[in-house]
Design an enzyme around this catalytic site. Structure first.
Site, PDB file in Angstrom:
ATOM      1  N   GLU A 379       0.799  -1.234   0.000  1.00  0.00           N
ATOM      2  CA  GLU A 379       0.000   0.000   0.000  1.00  0.00           C
ATOM      3  C   GLU A 379       0.832   1.285   0.000  1.00  0.00           C
ATOM      4  O   GLU A 379       0.438   2.276   0.601  1.00  0.00           O
ATOM      5  CB  GLU A 379      -0.939   0.030   1.204  1.00  0.00           C
ATOM      6  N   GLU A 452      -6.334  -8.134  -0.527  1.00  0.00           N
ATOM      7  CA  GLU A 452      -6.998  -7.926   0.763  1.00  0.00           C
ATOM      8  C   GLU A 452      -8.424  -7.461   0.527  1.00  0.00           C
ATOM      9  O   GLU A 452      -8.696  -6.738  -0.438  1.00  0.00           O
ATOM     10  CB  GLU A 452      -6.301  -6.838   1.600  1.00  0.00           C
TER      11      GLU A 452
HETATM   12  C1  GAL Z   1      -4.739  -2.845   5.003  1.00  0.00           C
HETATM   13  C2  GAL Z   1      -3.317  -3.238   5.366  1.00  0.00           C
HETATM   14  C3  GAL Z   1      -3.277  -4.387   6.348  1.00  0.00           C
HETATM   15  C4  GAL Z   1      -4.244  -4.164   7.453  1.00  0.00           C
HETATM   16  C5  GAL Z   1      -5.591  -3.997   6.852  1.00  0.00           C
HETATM   17  C6  GAL Z   1      -6.702  -3.862   7.846  1.00  0.00           C
HETATM   18  O1  GAL Z   1      -4.800  -1.568   4.508  1.00  0.00           O
HETATM   19  O2  GAL Z   1      -2.612  -3.591   4.229  1.00  0.00           O
HETATM   20  O3  GAL Z   1      -1.994  -4.541   6.851  1.00  0.00           O
HETATM   21  O4  GAL Z   1      -3.877  -3.024   8.160  1.00  0.00           O
HETATM   22  O5  GAL Z   1      -5.596  -2.818   6.066  1.00  0.00           O
HETATM   23  O6  GAL Z   1      -7.912  -3.792   7.151  1.00  0.00           O
END
Ligand code: GAL
Length: 739
Positions: A379, A452
Site C-alpha cells: 500500500e 486484501e
Molecule cells: C490494510 C493493510 C493491512 C491491514 C488492513 C486492515 O490496509 O494492508 O496490513 O492493516 O488494512 O484492514
C-alpha cells in the site's frame, strides 16, 4: 563438506553495554533457547514500547579449529537489528527482522573456549523497513528464528537454486544454480547432480566446473526429463536435487510446476484455478514471532485443511522456512512479499528494500508453493525508480515467477507482472464490486489479483453478537462470490487469517486487530471460517454450520431469524423441537458464484414460539439424498464440559542446542449438546506436570468460551499431563509423550 550444527542455547539479558562485546562474563544473564522473544507481552492492553529496547545474547562454546576448515554462523532472523562479535572481534551486522544472515567466524575462532555476543536492537529503527512511520503490526524483538553453525571446507557452497523449466513441454528439465564462496581454486572440479523422487534417484548428470577463489555462481542442468510428476495443490509431489562437489553434498527440495497469471485468470500447470486465500501474520500471543517449527507448520495445515484456502499471502514480510516447507508439502500456494507498510524511507532505506527482495528470493527460491514475489511496499505510494529496481532484482534472480506489488490507490503505476490490489470495495456490505479497469486505470485487462478485503472494514471478535459475526462471514462470502463470477480476477485473499497484535493506532485500542477469520490462538470458530470450510467438496468432509446460538435474545427485534447456514450439503432440514419446520436450499439468488452457496432462513411459521413453545433445534444436512450431518442446539444451554484437546500427542525431546518443540492445547466450554458457550468469560487455570512448560500466563480468562495454551518442551523426554479448571468446570486431562 557442509555440516550444519544447531546452535540455539544462549544467555540473555534485557540490556546491552559496549563492554558486553569484549568480555565473556554471563553475569546477570538467563539461559534461554532460541526461538526467543526479547520480552513476553500480555494478550492485549500493553505498551508496545515494552519490547523496544537493545538487549544482549551471549554464548560460550568450545572449538578445535582445523586446517582447511571454515566456520560460519547463520541466524534465521533477528528483530530488528543484530551485531555479532566473536571473542570480542566484530563479525558483522544485519539490518532487518525477516531475513536470515550468515557471518564467517573462521579467522576469529580460537582453539578452546570461544564466546559470541549479539547486540540485538528491537526498537523500531527508522532506517530499517518497515519502520519510519505507522505500521499496523508489531515488529517484536529477539533472536526469534533458529541459529546454526555451518562447517565447510575451503569451497563453501552457500546456496543452490533449482528452477523447473519448460514444465508443460516435452523438454521439461531442472536448471541448477550453485552459489559458491571459495578460498581456493579448483580447476575442473567434478560436480554431479542427482534428481531424487521420494528418496530414489531418477536422473543423474556429471559435469566439471572451474572453481575460482572468491564468490562465484555456476549453472548446471538436468537436460530433458521423462515421467515427471508435477507439483499441484491436490498432489504436491516434491523432488530433491542433490549436488556433489568434492566432499560437499547438499540437497534441496523443489517441485515441477508451471504458473501463469493472465488477464483471464490464474493457471497452475495449464489448469485454471480461482485463488481463494487469506493473509497471514506470523505473530502469536505472548511470544510474538518466536515460535518453532511445529507451530509454524501447523499454521499452514490450519489454513489448508481446517479453513480450506488454496493460497496464503505472507503479509507483510517473508515468513518462516518451516511454514513455507509445510506449504510445499501440502500444496498451499504462497504469495510472499518484502517487509513494508505504506511508508517509503530515504535512500538507505530503499537500498535495504531492494536487498530485501534479494534475500527473500535467495531464501525462498526452491519452494514450489511460492507463485508470486511481492516487490512493492504494501500500500505505498508510487515510486517509479524504486520499483524499477525491485522488479529488476526479482527478474534477474528468478525467471520462473512473476512479480506483484500490493497497491491500494487507483491507477497506481503498473510495473509488475501482476496487478495486485487491496480491494476493500469487494465484499463490501453494499456489494459495490469495482471493475479492474477502474482500479488499474487501464483500458485493457491485465492479470489482476485481490490481495486484501474486509479486514478493518468489519473487525469481529469471536464473542461479538450474532448479527455482527454473521455480517463478517457474509462479507467474506460476498467477496469470493463476486470474484468467482468475474473471470478477469485471478482470485481474492481476505484480510486476514488470524487476529494479531498491533499498535494502539489500529484496532479497538487494546493492541489487537480482530480481523482474523480465526482468533490469535488459531481457534477458527468465527462463522467466517465456515464460509471457507463449506466450499470444500463434501467428499473431503461434510460441513454444516448454522450461524446461530439458538437463543431469542441476541439479534435485534428479538428472535433467531434471519439465519444463515454455511454448508456444503445439498439441502438442510430444520426441526423446531421434533417438528420439521423448514427445508433449506443453497441461496443461489444471493450467491450465484460460490460453489456451495450459504443457505438462508428468514421466516418459519408465524408466532411459532407462542404456538409451539421454545424448543431445541435440530439441523440435518443431506448429501446425495442421504442425511450426512446433524447438529442439535439446546433451548437452555448450560455449562456441561470443558474439553481439552492437544494438536499433537508426541513431541520431540531436545539434544543440546536444538530448538524446543511446542504444541497447542485448546480448551472449550461446551453445553450439554457439545456446542460452544460463546459468551463464557470465566477465569481458567492450567496445570501441567512433566518436562514441559506453558507459554504465557498459567491463569487467565476464557475468551468467548475458548482459549488455548501452547506448551513447550524443556529438553528431557517424558510424559506431560495438562488440564485446566474454571470456576464451573474441570477439563479432561491430555497426555503428551516427549520422545
Ligand atoms: C490494510 C493493510 C493491512 C491491514 C488492513 C486492515 O490496509 O494492508 O496490513 O492493516 O488494512 O484492514
Amino acid at each position: 563438506m557442509k555440516k550444519i550444527i544447531p546452535f540455539n542455547q544462549w544467555y540473555y539479558k534485557e540490556e546491552y553495554h559496549d563492554s558486553d562485546a569484549g568480555n565473556s562474563s554471563m553475569e546477570g544473564m538467563t539461559a534461554v533457547t532460541v526461538p526467543h522473544t526479547n520480552k513476553e507481552i500480555p494478550f492485549n492492553y500493553f505498551d508496545e514500547g515494552c519490547y523496544q529496547f537493545v538487549s544482549c545474547y551471549k554464548k560460550k562454546f568450545h572449538w578445535k579449529p582445523a586446517e582447511g576448515q571454515r566456520v560460519f554462523i547463520r541466524f534465521g532472523a533477528v528483530a530488528n537489528y543484530g551485531e555479532v562479535f566473536l571473542n570480542g572481534q566484530r563479525l558483522g551486522e544485519h539490518k532487518g527482522a525477516y531475513s536470515a544472515f550468515e557471518l564467517e567466524m573462521t579467522d576469529a575462532l580460537r582453539d578452546g573456549e570461544n564466546w559470541l555476543t549479539v547486540k540485538v536492537d528491537s526498537t523500531e529503527r527508522e532506517d530499517i523497513p518497515p519502520f519510519g512511520y505507522l505500521v499496523d503490526y508489531l515488529g517484536y524483538g529477539g533472536i526469534y528464528r533458529e541459529v546454526e553453525l555451518i562447517v565447510s571446507d575451503m569451497v563453501y557452497v552457500e546456496a543452490m537454486h533449482v528452477a523447473p523449466v519448460d514444465v508443460l513441454s516435452d523438454n521439461i528439465r531442472a536448471d541448477v544454480k550453485v552459489f559458491l564462496n571459495s578460498m581456493s581454486d579448483r580447476p575442473k572440479a567434478k560436480a554431479r547432480i542427482r534428481l531424487l523422487k521420494n528418496g530414489e534417484p531418477v536422473h543423474e548428470v556429471d559435469s566439471a566446473v572451474d572453481i575460482q577463489t572468491g564468490k562465484q555462481v555456476f549453472e548446471l542442468s538436468t537436460g530433458p526429463l521423462k515421467n515427471i510428476t508435477l507439483w499441484d495443490t491436490g498432489n504436491p509431489q516434491l523432488y530433491e536435487m542433490e549436488l556433489t562437489l568434492g566432499d560437499t553434498v547438499i540437497t534441496e527440495r523443489f517441485g515441477f510446476r508451471d504458473i501463469s497469471f493472465r488477464p483471464e485468470g490464474f493457471y497452475l500447470n495449464g489448469n485454471k484455478i480461482k485463488l481463494v486465500g487469506l493473509n497471514r501474520h506470523q505473530s502469536y500471543p505472548y511470544v510474538g514471532y518466536a515460535m518453532p517449527k511445529r507451530a509454524q507448520m501447523k499454521d499452514a495445515d490450519i489454513l489448508k485443511d481446517e479453513i480450506g484456502v488454496n493460497i496464503v499471502r505472507t503479509s507483510h514480510y517473508p515468513q518462516s522456512s518451516h511454514f513455507l516447507d509445510r506449504c510445499d508439502e501440502i500444496g498451499l500456494l504462497v504469495f510472499e512479499e518484502i517487509p513494508g507498510w505504506q511508508y517509503i524511507g530515504d535512500d538507505g532505506w530503499k537500498n535495504l528494500c531492494v536487498r530485501n527482495v534479494h534475500d527473500m528470493i535467495m531464501e525462498g527460491f526452491n519452494h514450489p508453493s511460492i507463485i508470486l514475489w511481492g516487490v512493492r511496499i504494501n500500500e505505498s505510494q508510487n515510486d517509479f525508480e524504486l520499483y524499477e529496481r525491485t522488479n529488476r532484482q526479482a527478474h534477474d534472480m528468478d525467471t520462473t515467477r512473476p512479480t506483484g506489488g500490493v497497491k491500494y490507490i487507483e491507477r497506481a503505476d503498473f510495473q509488475e507482472d501482476v496487478y495486485v490490489m487491496n480491494e476493500f470495495q469487494t465484499g463490501h456490505s453494499q456489494r459495490r464490486h469495482r471493475d479492474q479497469n477502474i482500479s488499474t486505470g487501464l483500458n485493457y485487462d491485465v492479470p489482476f489479483l485481490i490481495s486484501e478485503f474486509t479486514g478493518a472494514f468489519h473487525p469481529t471478535k469471536r464473542w461479538d453478537d450474532t448479527s455482527h459475526r454473521v455480517d463478517m462471514a457474509l462479507r467474506h462470502a460476498w467477496a469470493h462470490d463476486e470474484v468467482a463470477l468475474d473471470d478477469r480476477i485471478c482470485g481474492a485473499i481476505g484480510w486476514c487469517a488470524f487476529d494479531y497484535n498491533t499498535h494502539y493506532q489500529f484496532g479497538p485500542g487494546d493492541r489487537v486487530c480482530y480481523h482474523g477469520v480465526s482468533d490469535m490462538y488459531r481457534i477458527a470458530k468465527k462463522w467466517t471460517a465456515a464460509v471457507y470450510q463449506s466450499q470444500k467438496d463434501p467428499s473431503e468432509g461434510v460441513v454444516m454450520v448454522p450461524a446461530t446460538l439458538w437463543v431469542n435474545g441476541d439479534i435485534d427485534e428479538c428472535g433467531f431469524l434471519p439465519m444463515y447456514v454455511f454448508t456444503n450439503c445439498d439441502y438442510v432440514e430444520f426441526y423446531y423441537g421434533d417438528k420439521l419446520a423448514r427445508r433449506l436450499f443453497p441461496h443461489r439468488r444471493q450467491f450465484a458464484g460460490l460453489k456451495h452457496a450459504p443457505m438462508y432462513m428468514d421466516r418459519i411459521q408465524e408466532n411459532i414460539w407462542d404456538e409451539w413453545g421454545w424448543e431445541d433445534a435440530t439441523f440435518v444436512g443431506y448429501v446425495d439424498g442421504k442425511p450426512a450431518i446433524t447438529k442439535k442446539f439446546a433451548k437452555n444451554p448450560i455449562p456441561h464440559q470443558l474439553s481439552c484437546t492437544a494438536d499433537d500427542h508426541v513431541l520431540k525431546a531436545q539434544k543440546e542446542d536444538e530448538p524446543y518443540d511446542v504444541t497447542r492445547v485448546v480448551f472449550e466450554a461446551l453445553d450439554q449438546y457439545g456446542n460452544s458457550l460463546d459468551y463464557m468469560m470465566d477465569s481458567i487455570e492450567f496445570t501441567i506436570e512433566g518436562p514441559a512448560e506453558i507459554i504465557g500466563p498459567k491463569a487467565t480468562t476464557m475468551q468467548g468460551g475458548c482459549i488455548a495454551a501452547w506448551i513447550k518442551t524443556t529438553g528431557a523426554p517424558g510424559q506431560v499431563t495438562l488440564w485446566a479448571r474454571t470456576s464451573k468446570l474441570e477439563s479432561n486431562k491430555v497426555t503428551i509423550r516427549i520422545e
